[in-house]
Write a protein that holds these residues in place. Sequence first.
Motif, short mmCIF file in Angstrom:
data_model
loop_
_atom_site.label_atom_id
_atom_site.label_comp_id
_atom_site.label_asym_id
_atom_site.label_seq_id
_atom_site.Cartn_x
_atom_site.Cartn_y
_atom_site.Cartn_z
N VAL A 1 -21.15 -79.64 -10.35
CA VAL A 1 -21.63 -79.94 -11.70
C VAL A 1 -21.78 -81.44 -11.92
O VAL A 1 -22.71 -81.89 -12.58
N CYS A 2 -20.87 -82.23 -11.35
CA CYS A 2 -20.92 -83.67 -11.61
C CYS A 2 -20.19 -84.46 -10.53
O CYS A 2 -19.44 -83.91 -9.72
N TRP B 1 -26.57 -84.68 -20.28
CA TRP B 1 -27.19 -84.24 -19.02
C TRP B 1 -28.68 -84.03 -19.21
O TRP B 1 -29.40 -83.75 -18.26
N ILE C 1 -18.89 -89.70 -16.14
CA ILE C 1 -19.38 -88.46 -15.54
C ILE C 1 -20.86 -88.63 -15.23
O ILE C 1 -21.65 -88.99 -16.10
N TRP D 1 -23.79 -86.34 -14.19
CA TRP D 1 -24.13 -84.93 -14.06
C TRP D 1 -25.11 -84.69 -12.91
O TRP D 1 -25.98 -85.52 -12.64
N GLN E 1 -27.38 -73.99 -9.77
CA GLN E 1 -26.59 -74.16 -11.01
C GLN E 1 -27.06 -73.25 -12.14
O GLN E 1 -26.67 -73.44 -13.29
N TYR F 1 -19.50 -76.71 -17.72
CA TYR F 1 -19.64 -78.15 -17.92
C TYR F 1 -18.38 -78.73 -18.58
O TYR F 1 -18.00 -79.86 -18.30
N GLY G 1 -16.62 -80.46 -15.76
CA GLY G 1 -17.03 -81.80 -16.15
C GLY G 1 -15.89 -82.57 -16.79
O GLY G 1 -15.18 -83.33 -16.14
N GLY H 1 -23.76 -84.91 -24.74
CA GLY H 1 -22.46 -85.14 -24.13
C GLY H 1 -21.37 -85.22 -25.18
O GLY H 1 -20.23 -84.80 -24.95
N TYR I 1 -25.82 -88.22 -7.17
CA TYR I 1 -26.38 -87.23 -8.09
C TYR I 1 -27.45 -87.83 -9.00
O TYR I 1 -28.44 -87.19 -9.32
#
Length: 601
Positions: free
Chosen positions: A241-242, A265, A294, A296, A303, A311, A315, A340, A596
């Motif tokens: 996820v992150c 995200w 973070i 993402w 996903q 998340y 996350g 977020g 990422y």
Amino acid sequence: MSDDRQHPMLQYIINNPEAFANNLAKTLENAGKALAAYLEPREKGEVKQDGADELTNVIKTLAQVGEYWASDPQRAVEAQSRLMTGYIDLWNSSLKRMMGESSLPAAQAEPRDKRFADPDWNDNQFFDFIKQLYLITSKWAEDLVLDASGLDEHTRHKAEFYVTQISNALSPSNFLMTNPELLRLTLESNGENLVKGMQHLVEDIKEGHGAVKIRMTDTSKFALGKNLGLTPGKVVAENDVCQVLQYEPTTTEVLKRPLLIVPPWINKFYILDLTPEKSFIKWAVDQGHTVFVISWVNPDERQAQKSFEHYMKEGILNSLDVIKRATRQQEVNAIGYCVGGTLLSVTLAYMAARGDERIKTATFFTTQVDFTYAGDLKVFVDEEQIAMLEKKMAEHGYLDGSKMASAFNMLRSNDLIWSYVVNNYLKGKDPFPFDLLYWNSDSTRMPAANHSFYLRNCYLENNLAKGRMEMDGERLDLSKVKVPIYNLATREDHIAPPRSVFLGSGCFGGPVDYVLSGSGHIAGVVNPPSRNKYQFWTGGKPEGQLEDWLKKAEEHPGSWWPHWDAWIRSQDATLAKARKPGAYRMKILGDAPGSYVTMKA
């Protein structure tokens, strides 16, 4: 006085007919290439013909407005009379002007409307007539929607939005023959601008794989890790996820409580780490914060089933575990930006229900928790449209990043769509290199499960504010969130309107400091003290109406960043020795900004 001033129409005569004819032929040749680039992926089956459902929705909505006016002959006559009165006023004022008499214009553009900045929109009677004709007609169409009583609020909101989009698209400033600046440029350059503009169009259709991906900036001038996202740091954790980034300290002592930043995200985190002089992350590090961010993942079909709960757990909650291992500190200051921040508020309510007290303060940047006044994005949210979107997302397991980017750009279509159409394809100019617009064009995909939950629970049903949202078996109640909150809104925000953020302040059970910054969703946040731009307002408790709060609020020049830092220290100013990434045998997985964030949609 020059000949051009004596004979203003001379500037609208072709300089070199032969060169103009050659360039016109090249333009038509490039237009053929643009059409081929558009058709090729469709003929290969790589792109589905879509847009019919959206168009049907627009037609149905506007038809409801039409039915209201057509259902009563008297109303219909009144509507037609209003339009004809405007046209007659324009005709009369134009005749007076032709005869050398002074006359007031029948319609005037707003002073801030950049579309009609060229002097010939006023000085040249032909273009002035075209401009006023457009302004009268578009205002009449907007009034038809506003005056159509009996429409439900959502239908009216959609109709108003669609009429604005159509009006913006049909502006005479968007067409060669009705824009004096474009016409002069075309004739002066013998059509070279059109040749180059059509080349741009071909390139942008190829870049968009059959769709026009309008370039907003010169992307070749920017690269993550080279002139963007330069704050030194390390990737200290990663899941599907992150990634979690920890930044290198620049002070010998730091605040004891580390700082966790939860970006949206829907966009990438490096909006908070653009160039070093604009970087909130670098500035926070320099003030003595141990910053964790973070980053993402840019999701794909793997996903598809990652929901809001994933998340939250993989996350935010996982990042809190990472921070404890990396710093040996349990207490954390947290920041959430846009969606977020919505996720952070959900997490805070979940933690309150579970008795988890690790987050000691929460800061929200342009965050909504009550979506009653969520602005024009609500236009895209009703049962029919969400079901349509879910059907599309089910095909691949995600929403393509271009769809969200288009929705955001439509909120300010004159600035973020049509100005670039004119600049790139009609003027034939290269867009100016601008880091913020590079970031804006670097879109991300949305996991199907996550995005569906967000749209339904927040925009459609407003379940978080109503205390009806459930997460992992817990019913979420924001009133149980007692931690101090710094709630930042921006005055010109089209995505999280300041009224919406203000209303959301009342959902929490602890002390909330509402702060209003000048400018919009991005520039109001990314506003370093060194630039001394804009201003911000502080005041009493966010109660009652925003307008009343503003009357009593105190205005401060410059950036809100130092005010926020002082607020954080007022909660707990305890210092500790600076912590470097990799301490306490934490494994380093790579350098910031990580891998990422570099994944393209």
